[in-house]
Design an enzyme around this catalytic site. Structure first.
Site, PDB file in Angstrom:
ATOM      1  CB  CYS A  74      50.328  20.836 -28.466  1.00  0.00           C
ATOM      2  SG  CYS A  74      50.900  20.184 -30.056  1.00  0.00           S
ATOM      3  CG  HIS A 151      58.069  28.583 -27.569  1.00  0.00           C
ATOM      4  ND1 HIS A 151      58.272  27.741 -28.638  1.00  0.00           N
ATOM      5  CD2 HIS A 151      56.879  28.218 -27.016  1.00  0.00           C
ATOM      6  CE1 HIS A 151      57.236  26.905 -28.738  1.00  0.00           C
ATOM      7  NE2 HIS A 151      56.390  27.163 -27.758  1.00  0.00           N
ATOM      8  CD  GLU A 200      57.307  20.601 -31.451  1.00  0.00           C
ATOM      9  OE1 GLU A 200      56.818  20.008 -30.476  1.00  0.00           O
ATOM     10  OE2 GLU A 200      56.719  20.753 -32.533  1.00  0.00           O
ATOM     11  CB  CYS A 209      56.618  24.216 -33.426  1.00  0.00           C
ATOM     12  SG  CYS A 209      56.397  24.429 -31.651  1.00  0.00           S
ATOM     13  N   GLY A 212      55.418  27.556 -31.325  1.00  0.00           N
ATOM     14  CA  GLY A 212      56.655  28.222 -31.749  1.00  0.00           C
ATOM     15  C   GLY A 212      56.370  29.387 -32.690  1.00  0.00           C
TER      16      GLY A 212
HETATM   17  N1  LIG Z   1      57.167  20.357 -27.703  1.00  0.00           N
HETATM   18  C1  LIG Z   1      56.215  21.309 -27.134  1.00  0.00           C
HETATM   19  C2  LIG Z   1      54.790  20.757 -27.187  1.00  0.00           C
HETATM   20  C3  LIG Z   1      54.268  20.676 -28.577  1.00  0.00           C
HETATM   21  C4  LIG Z   1      54.323  21.991 -29.238  1.00  0.00           C
HETATM   22  C5  LIG Z   1      54.155  21.953 -30.748  1.00  0.00           C
HETATM   23  N2  LIG Z   1      53.931  20.676 -31.336  1.00  0.00           N
HETATM   24  C6  LIG Z   1      53.056  22.897 -31.121  1.00  0.00           C
HETATM   25  O1  LIG Z   1      52.398  22.687 -32.148  1.00  0.00           O
HETATM   26  O2  LIG Z   1      52.852  23.882 -30.394  1.00  0.00           O
HETATM   27  C7  LIG Z   1      56.557  21.518 -25.663  1.00  0.00           C
HETATM   28  O3  LIG Z   1      57.166  20.652 -25.058  1.00  0.00           O
HETATM   29  O4  LIG Z   1      56.195  22.579 -25.146  1.00  0.00           O
END
Ligand SMILES: N[C@H](CCC[C@H](N)C(=O)O)C(=O)O
Length: 270
Positions: A74, A151, A200, A209, A212
């Site tokens: 994250c 991703h 997400e 994100c 992302g």
């Molecule tokens: N939903 C993402 C985790 C949080 C990623 C996002 N909040 C960031 O800042 O990278 C996943 O399941 O891989």
């Protein structure tokens, strides 16, 4: 049992941070996470972040999406935790070791080496991950990148025009992605700038994100869509600076902030 928490965010992607580095907490299950994350009845957050002691790093960061799923990385939370920790640190995550360094109003994170092999993403079967021969209702031929977490990145002429609230969950849960996937829709807005919206995995549409932004910048460079090896990625919550270094590491710099602190009764949510 009263438990302290710190509410933090990175560009509006928000977190409940539980710091169990000096005092252990009861085990956290998906139901506890989902209850805490619920914005109607809980404290509310996109992800719950649990800090624990680590043997091979300064500490361990565990990441739980609001649906209760525990995941590997994250980016925005890494900056928040760097700010909280207050000095440079090596942080162990399920997606590998990351290096965090607080800056004045946020942090710089070394997210590590990006992965492109289909089975590292992972995908259900072998495929070119630079331009995948798949599509969903007008979103076609994405790239796929693993930056600790998975991703898929679609480059489109108008990111705001994509019905991501409808297509995001459909793609997130497609059988092509055995561990589900974060869905990125990006528009090139200049020689080194991208506009990005993200559905997400396990959390839905968020204001930002970090992983992302990292995955999208790497995919744009691989595709030759931007000049050089760095970009400003504009998310609904604000911009992040991403660089894919010459020694193959993904570096992210951006803001993070503490919103407030409080306590909750563990029994209310366990
Ligand atoms: N939903 C993402 C985790 C949080 C990623 C996002 N909040 C960031 O800042 O990278 C996943 O399941 O891989």
């Amino acid at each position: 049992m009263r438990v302290p928490f710190i509410k933090m965010h990175g560009l509006g992607n928000d977190f409940v941070v539980l710091d169990a580095r000096s005092e252990a907490l009861p085990p956290i299950g998906p139901a506890t996470v989902a209850a805490l994350a619920d914005r109607r009845t809980g404290i509310g957050c996109d992800q719950l972040i649990l800090l624990e002691p680590a043997d091979t790093a300064d500490f361990r960061m565990r990441i739980f999406n609001s649906d209760g799923s525990e995941v590997e990385a994250c980016g925005n939370a890494s900056r928040a935790v760097a700010l909280l920790h207050g000095r440079a640190a090596q942080v162990e995550t399920a997606g590998g070791l990351i290096a965090v360094e607080p800056t004045g109003c946020g942090a710089r994170i070394d997210m590590g080496v990006p992965r492109f092999e289909w089975d590292a993403l992972p995908l259900a079967y072998a495929m070119d991950t630079l331009s995948m021969p798949v599509g969903w209702d007008g979103l076609e031929a994405p790239a796929a990148v693993n930056v600790g977490n998975p991703h898929v990145v679609f480059f489109v002429p108008d990111a705001e025009g994509v019905p991501l609230d409808r297509l995001g969950p459909e793609i997130e849960r497609d059988p092509l992605f055995p561990e589900r996937v974060n869905v990125n829709v990006a528009q090139v807005t200049g020689p080194a700038s991208l506009h990005l919206r993200v559905w997400e995995r396990g959390a839905g549409l968020t204001r930002a994100c970090g992983t992302g932004a990292c995955a999208t910048t790497v995919a744009a460079i691989r595709r030759g869509l931007i000049e050089g090896r760095a970009a400003t990625v504009h998310l609904p919550g604000g911009p992040l600076e991403i660089e894919w270094s010459a020694d193959n590491r993904v570096l992210m710099t951006g803001p993070a902030a503490e919103s407030f602190r409080g306590t909750f009764d563990w029994g209310d949510f366990a």
